[in-house]
Design a protein around this motif. Structure first.
Motif, mmCIF file in Angstrom:
data_model
loop_
_atom_site.group_PDB
_atom_site.id
_atom_site.type_symbol
_atom_site.label_atom_id
_atom_site.label_comp_id
_atom_site.label_asym_id
_atom_site.label_seq_id
_atom_site.Cartn_x
_atom_site.Cartn_y
_atom_site.Cartn_z
ATOM 1 N N THR A 79 -7.149 19.225 -3.040
ATOM 2 C CA THR A 79 -8.125 18.627 -2.122
ATOM 3 C C THR A 79 -8.185 19.363 -0.788
ATOM 4 O OG1 THR A 79 -7.859 16.443 -3.138
ATOM 5 C CG2 THR A 79 -8.776 16.515 -0.904
ATOM 6 N N LEU A 112 -9.478 23.031 -1.181
ATOM 7 C CA LEU A 112 -10.921 23.094 -1.405
ATOM 8 C C LEU A 112 -11.694 22.713 -0.144
ATOM 9 C CD1 LEU A 112 -11.094 21.519 -4.980
ATOM 10 C CD2 LEU A 112 -11.491 23.920 -4.371
ATOM 11 N N GLN A 126 -14.338 25.059 1.755
ATOM 12 C CA GLN A 126 -15.702 24.634 2.066
ATOM 13 C C GLN A 126 -16.001 24.771 3.557
ATOM 14 O OE1 GLN A 126 -15.690 20.597 0.258
ATOM 15 N NE2 GLN A 126 -17.391 21.343 -0.995
ATOM 16 N N SER A 135 -8.757 24.305 -12.790
ATOM 17 C CA SER A 135 -8.976 24.089 -11.357
ATOM 18 C C SER A 135 -9.889 25.157 -10.770
ATOM 19 C CB SER A 135 -7.640 24.066 -10.616
ATOM 20 O OG SER A 135 -6.970 25.314 -10.740
ATOM 21 N N ALA A 147 -13.588 24.758 -8.943
ATOM 22 C CA ALA A 147 -13.934 25.386 -7.670
ATOM 23 C C ALA A 147 -15.249 26.145 -7.790
ATOM 24 C CB ALA A 147 -12.815 26.316 -7.223
ATOM 25 N N PRO A 151 -17.938 17.260 0.467
ATOM 26 C CA PRO A 151 -16.804 17.272 -0.458
ATOM 27 C C PRO A 151 -16.830 16.163 -1.502
ATOM 28 C CG PRO A 151 -16.160 16.177 1.543
ATOM 29 C CD PRO A 151 -17.623 16.540 1.700
ATOM 30 N N LEU A 172 -15.407 16.409 -5.003
ATOM 31 C CA LEU A 172 -13.956 16.464 -5.187
ATOM 32 C C LEU A 172 -13.397 15.147 -5.728
ATOM 33 C CD1 LEU A 172 -14.458 18.946 -3.357
ATOM 34 C CD2 LEU A 172 -12.326 18.408 -2.188
ATOM 35 N N GLY A 184 -12.610 16.721 -10.446
ATOM 36 C CA GLY A 184 -12.160 16.869 -9.071
ATOM 37 C C GLY A 184 -10.716 16.439 -8.888
ATOM 38 N N LYS A 208 -9.374 14.554 -6.454
ATOM 39 C CA LYS A 208 -9.139 13.348 -5.647
ATOM 40 C C LYS A 208 -9.526 12.086 -6.416
ATOM 41 C CE LYS A 208 -7.885 13.129 -2.094
ATOM 42 N NZ LYS A 208 -6.503 12.838 -1.615
#
Length: 340
Positions: A178, A181, A185, A203, A207, A300, A303, A328, A330
């Motif tokens: 998290t 990423l 961003q 993963s 992305a 985000p 995510l 994602g 999260k």
């Protein structure tokens, strides 16, 4: 009210607990959404270092990434706060010491950390007490998913700032979780050329799906000059790799934490004239992240793989993933909803 309580390593339950009362200088927030992170998983497993130093103990109520609406205010707090959508800082300094006076309340020796340190209850509950000084108002354009991502976003924003990239500089982020990423961003939104280093194809494919297409493993990482490296991983070997990869005279930023000691050869820092910076929390980054989210410069929300209820949290903390969830990193929780 209902709250998620960890009672020991690998043991947790949803309990009915007394609702909080707003003490002087505090508000009570109706929690709309909360995030679960790696720190929470360490508390559930028993690995988190605070459990071994006495700064945390069972039973405990976790949750430090959150947003909600102010429902009540204590003495000395302006009533205009009632009804405002807010999030807030995790780090609650004593307000009296030298560190707090110099703006470093997040490293106050006597600090509380919401849902983490010295017994302050967390946000995996229907309500949460918070000092008014820790609040950050959320505009209407920042929805619940974004609001609960402000705290990790603050960590990421501080990490990107600490990297001190030159205009158009090349950034390597280690760890596509998290915060990694989010850092990628944010840096991309600021004009950086962003690359990610991860361990597995899943993963890295995720992305790429959110526009971060320069994603590599150790075996495929191109030999490029890295103007900054951010280690957002939990790999004990990666802090040393970050120091090896960064360009001389540039910066490496450590925002991830491994479960064991991480060794860095200081000769790499000295002989390359590298600056190493540690980032502990999102403190100081909340306003900037809210602005980025509100303006749509960083989104985000992809995510978030799933949004669950309190009864689902033990499985989440144990690392279980439902086949229907997204890819994602999260998981979010709505404390007011009930499982079946």
């Amino acid at each position: 009210m209902r709250a998620f309580v960890i009672t020991g390593p690998g043991r947790a339950e949803v309990r009915d607990v007394p609702a909080p009362e707003a003490r002087p200088g505090e508000v009570v927030v109706d929690v709309e959404r909360a995030g679960v992170c790696g720190t929470d998983m360490e508390f559930f497993s028993g690995a988190m270092s605070y459990l071994h130093t006495g700064q945390a103990r069972y039973p405990m109520r976790i949750g430090h990434e959150w947003c909600g609406t102010v429902a009540a205010v204590g003495a000395g707090v302006d009533g205009c706060w009632i009804g405002r959508r807010v999030t807030g800082d995790t780090m609650l300094g004593c307000g009296r010491c030298r560190r707090c006076a110099s703006g470093r309340q997040h490293v106050c020796a006597d600090r509380h950390e919401i849902g983490i340190r010295n017994g302050w209850p967390g946000a995996l509950a229907e309500q949460l007490p918070v000092p008014v000084r820790a609040l950050r108002v959320l505009p209407d354009s920042v929805d619940a998913a974004l609001g609960a991502l402000v705290e990790p976003g603050g960590n990421a924003l501080r990490a990107v700032g600490a990297a001190a990239l030159p205009p158009g500089g090349r950034l390597l982020v280690l760890g596509p979780g998290t915060i990694g990423l989010l850092a990628a961003q944010i840096a991309a939104a600021q004009g950086a050329e962003v690359h990610l280093l991860g361990r597995d194809g899943g993963s890295l494919a995720f992305a790429a799906s959110i526009g971060l297409t320069r994603a590599w493993t150790v075996e495929t990482l191109p030999e490029l000059p890295w103007d900054a490296v951010i280690d957002a991983s939990n790999g004990a070997e990666l802090p040393a790799l970050a120091a090896e990869l960064v360009e001389p005279g540039r910066r490496v930023v450590y925002v991830g934490l491994a479960s064991g000691p991480s060794l860095v050869d200081s000769r790499n820092l000295v002989l390359k004239d590298v600056t190493a910076v540690g980032v502990l929390s999102g403190s100081g980054g909340f306003a900037g992240v809210v602005e980025l989210f509100a303006a749509g410069l960083v989104d985000p929300r992809p995510l978030v793989a799933a949004t669950v209820c309190l009864e689902d949290v033990p499985a989440v903390l144990a690392g279980e993933r439902h086949p229907a969830w997204g890819s994602g990193p999260k998981i979010h929780v709505v404390p007011s909803s009930k499982g079946t």
